[in-house]
Design an enzyme around this catalytic site. Structure first.
Site, PDB file in Angstrom:
ATOM      1  N   ASP A   1     -48.738  24.661  10.106  1.00 25.83           N
ATOM      2  CA  ASP A   1     -49.162  23.851  10.676  1.00 25.83           C
ATOM      3  C   ASP A   1     -47.201  23.645  10.829  1.00 25.83           C
ATOM      4  OD1 ASP A   1     -49.801  21.443  11.789  1.00 25.83           O
ATOM      5  OD2 ASP A   1     -50.981  21.593  10.253  1.00 25.83           O
TER       6      ASP A   1
HETATM    7  C1  BGC Z   1     -51.557  19.622  13.439  1.00 24.48           C
HETATM    8  C2  BGC Z   1     -52.771  20.559  14.045  1.00 24.48           C
HETATM    9  C3  BGC Z   1     -52.116  20.525  15.230  1.00 24.48           C
HETATM   10  C4  BGC Z   1     -50.141  21.061  15.476  1.00 24.48           C
HETATM   11  C5  BGC Z   1     -49.533  21.612  16.442  1.00 24.48           C
HETATM   12  C6  BGC Z   1     -49.988  19.420  13.073  1.00 24.48           C
HETATM   13  O1  BGC Z   1     -50.105  18.349  13.343  1.00 24.48           O
HETATM   14  O2  BGC Z   1     -52.054  18.992  11.930  1.00 24.48           O
HETATM   15  O3  BGC Z   1     -53.640  20.390  13.447  1.00 24.48           O
HETATM   16  O4  BGC Z   1     -52.079  22.219  15.680  1.00 24.48           O
HETATM   17  O5  BGC Z   1     -50.496  19.910  14.294  1.00 24.48           O
HETATM   18  O6  BGC Z   1     -49.641  20.346  17.515  1.00 24.48           O
END
Ligand code: BGC
Length: 783
Positions: free
Chosen positions: A303
């Site tokens: 993530d």
């Molecule tokens: C979130 C994800 C997301 C990623 C990219 C993160 O902060 O937890 O769900 O896909 O950002 O934007």
């Protein structure tokens, strides 16, 4: 338990009989040679191409494939300091980017294809969660439809729209089971049920990936957040999770597995630690479960910035150690932190990370790129016309919104329910901060959703009232979060002048729901409930429409407001869909995918709680215990245990009658369960059925739900758990016999050895219109 095995695993199933001291015997099945669930990712042709390319790559080029940056799109954490993307791409130092603009995507791709030494295409990813341009209800709303075909169709269209901008990977579906309404990300998933979550997970993947990843309009599904992110302690986002392996496997893992079994090409690891190991660097989930047990052949990426966060977790003292731990655990791609980029090659040269681990990660990434056909079609056309919300797209968005609305209450007044709005209503007062709020209707993570494409409730109602020669009065009344009452008087005046009041209240989609939006108070925000009370005090009939990304505590409304419709955040067709349902062009048909609490203190509140030794079943929970009476049972002394509105609940404009539940047999042998569709053969040994009849005056759709309770197994089981549903549409007077096959997957549990088994036990089967269903029957599984 829900389906843990895909039919692709069928050939690999082995039946065992396990003897354990507590339980006489059990049937289990295990994969003997786990095959890749998505054959496209494991084809010999692709593997040969991958190996040939890998041979030519320098160590830096390999590491480059493992690096993803977000140059300006989807920044949800610290902004990367780097701006020199073009130069990095040219040097082969980047494998993926978050971009949502076809011109920029093509320009970056040209650097990769034309300027880099090996011409390896980039993959562009983005958070496309409930639509790209055409925005549907938030995923929690889509789950309320209990309509996986609808979800697959919506995801297919999202894939077509996103891929036209060069996006070939979506950060979706989010399949985290969410039992705690305080967690803001409840909005992004399918809610509390493992079974519903698994069905929806599969539907999203089928929609996104279509028939083949190689279709240029297909996108790789990156299922997230692996694993158990939704179990954040106290419902506080990013918090740790801690649970037994049994709960992990029985409650949390099945939806991820359903997505993998449906062929998902990528996985995003989660921010949380699980049983003290951050998921970004957890070999148990990333390697043991995902690769060894499930045969996943795609790639895992972190993530946003999560590799760097291993230092905050405290399991890495510096970025080199963070990179080493993540890479060795099986994390293939680093999103946004730069740490793989800066550290991995050096770690390989020093011997801290074997190059074979890097090779394996790069293989997984390249496999997906080949399967997507990116080497053959790296660019997208820049000539295609700008997005148009065509009638066809709008009609899918409208259907999705209509099916997502849940009618929570519809009391009779003057002899008839408030909804649908009767013909004698000539003047409506529309009141509330969400009545005319286009960007709010798009909900959290709305990709390229454009507020100008949204039909607000105000504009659709206004149009409808004009058409019927009536009048719409509008007053905002208050803002979403404020304690200032200036707008109350105008709102009350509007109510006085109307035959009916519609109130549009709820949360702020963009700041109070989704990521980093945990709430400790689950009431209507600001002074909205006070406004509601004052409007109800005018004596006018009131319909409350709740816009929210989670269950809210609606106790006062549930007692004093005539009708309540939960609308979530409905997407671009919000107003038109609501107007159709309010006027009865369509009957509401959504069912709650989450339990609605009476008090925040009940959270986490969910149906499938474990049985206890002191159940509160005979106690009167509506009042505090008096003396010993009703005291020493599992209960709260100040609030009933039950939710205000239970899982699966939702009213219609018609009524449905259920016949008693019947079974084809009362006893089934363990061995019979091994000759069933999930495991290879024709008819399941146990089939439950009931007849449902539309006993009202209008057509409507009903979701017939099946719940089971297992008693006599080796492990304590939930009091009730959803194991089947079917959505049926019935005309007045029409009946339908609904049959639920119950096979290994529905009947199994996780035993003390973390195995999925069916044990000799007693099953009570409930069928009905929500999780309070009373009609039941039972059968036994015997040796
Ligand atoms: C979130 C994800 C997301 C990623 C990219 C993160 O902060 O937890 O769900 O896909 O950002 O934007």
């Amino acid at each position: 338990m829900v389906k843990m095995q895909s039919s692709l695993f069928v050939a690999t199933i082995l039946f065992l009989v396990i003897f354990s001291p507590e339980n006489t015997s059990a049937q289990t099945r295990e994969a003997i040679a786990v095959k890749a669930p998505n054959p496209e990712l494991a084809s010999d042709v692709i593997n040969r191409k991958v190996d040939a390319l890998l041979e030519k790559m320098t160590l830096e080029e390999k590491v480059g494939q493992m690096v993803q940056y977000p140059p300006g799109n989807g920044v949800v954490g610290p902004q990367t300091q780097r701006q020199d993307f073009d130069a990095m791409i040219t040097r082969g130092e980047i494998g993926a980017l978050n971009v949502a603009d076809r011109k920029r995507a093509n320009a970056y791709q040209r650097s990769a294809i034309e300027k880099s030494r090996l011409h390896i295409p980039l993959i562009f990813g983005l958070d496309v969660i409930h639509g790209y341009h055409t925005i549907y209800p938030i995923p929690l709303g889509l789950a309320a439809s209990f309509d996986p075909d609808l979800v697959a169709a919506a995801s297919r269209l999202a894939a077509q729209e996103a891929s036209a901008d060069g996006i070939r990977m979506v950060n979706s579906p989010m399949v985290d089971i969410a039992l705690d309404a305080r967690w803001g990300r409840v909005a992004e998933g399918a809610g509390e049920s493992t079974y519903l979550g698994s069905i929806m997970a599969r539907a999203y993947v089928h929609g996104y990936q279509g028939r083949s990843l190689s279709d240029p309009s297909s996108v790789a599904a990156c299922v997230k957040h692996f694993a158990a992110y939704g179990a954040a302690i106290s419902g506080r986002d990013y918090n740790a999770t801690d649970m037994s392996d049994i709960t992990l496997r029985q409650v949390y893992l099945p939806p991820y597995h359903a997505a993998i079994a449906a062929g998902a090409a990528a996985v995003m690891s989660s921010f949380n630690s699980l049983n003290s190991v951050p998921e970004t660097a957890d070999p148990y989930t990333l390697t043991q479960i995902l690769r060894k047990e499930w045969g996943f052949a795609g790639f895992v990426r972190s993530d946003y910035n999560a590799v760097a966060e291993l230092m905050e977790h405290g399991i890495a003292l510096d970025s080199a150690s963070a990179a080493r731990k993540a890479a060795l655990a099986g994390l293939d791609m680093d999103m946004a932190s730069s740490i793989y980029h800066n550290q991995l090659a050096r770690l390989v040269r020093s011997g801290a990370v074997p190059e074979t681990a890097i090779d394996e990660a790069v293989r997984r990434i390249l496999r997906v790129k080949f399967a997507l056909g990116l080497f053959d079609h790296p660019y997208v056309s820049e000539d295609t016309p700008a997005y148009q919300a065509t009638a066809e797209k709008r009609s899918l968005a409208r259907k999705a919104a209509e099916e997502s609305f849940v009618l929570l209450r519809n009391e009779a007044r003057d002899g008839r329910p408030l909804l649908p709005i009767p013909a004698n209503v000539k003047t409506i007062a529309l009141i509330g901060p969400l009545a005319d709020a286009n960007s709010q209707m798009l909900g959290t993570w709305n990709a390229k959703g454009n507020p100008d494409d949204v039909v607000s409730l105000r504009s659709a109602l206004d149009q409808r009232m004009r058409q019927i020669g009536g009048k719409l009065l509008f007053a905002e009344g208050t803002q979403i979060v404020t304690d200032r009452d200036q707008g109350f008087d105008d709102a009350k005046q509007a109510a006085h002048n109307a035959d009916l009041v519609i109130m549009a209240l709820g949360e702020d989609a963009l700041t109070m729901t989704g990521e980093a939006a945990s709430r400790a108070d689950l009431g209507l925000p600001g002074n909205q409930e006070r406004l509601l009370e004052e409007i109800v005090a005018t004596g006018k009939p009131v319909v409350l429409i709740v816009f929210s990304g989670r269950p809210l505590v609606l106790n006062w409304a549930a007692e004093h407001v005539g009708s309540i419709l939960e609308a979530w955040f409905p997407g671009i067709e919000a107003g038109s869909a609501l107007t159709e349902v309010l006027f009865g062009d369509a009957a509401p048909s959504g069912k709650l995918p989450v339990s609605f609490p009476r008090a925040v203190g009940q959270e986490p509140l969910y149906l499938s709680q474990f049985s206890t030794g002191r159940p509160a079943k005979d106690a009167d929970l509506s009042r505090p215990p008096s003396g010993m009476n009703g005291k020493f049972v599992s209960r709260y002394i100040d609030v009933p245990n039950a939710p205000l509105y239970p899982f699966g609940y939702g009213l219609s404009y018609t009524t449905f009658d259920y016949s008693p539940v019947t079974l084809n047999t009362r006893e089934v042998h363990l061995a019979q369960l091994m000759t069933e569709p999930g495991v290879g053969v024709a008819q399941p040994a146990i089939r439950a059925s009931a007849t449902v009849t539309n006993s009202g005056k209008v057509s409507g759709a009903e979701t017939v739900q099946l719940y089971i309770q297992i008693r006599g197994a080796s492990m304590v089981q939930p009091v009730r758990v959803l194991e089947g549903f079917q959505r049926v549409t019935l005309r007045p007077g029409e009946s339908k016999r609904v049959e639920f096959p119950l096979s290994f997957d529905e009947l199994s549990i996780i035993n003390a050895h973390s195995q999925q088994v069916v044990e000799p036990s007693e099953y009570t089967v409930y069928v009905g219109d929500d999780s309070d269903a009373k009609q039941n029957t039972s059968f036994k599984v015997i040796n």
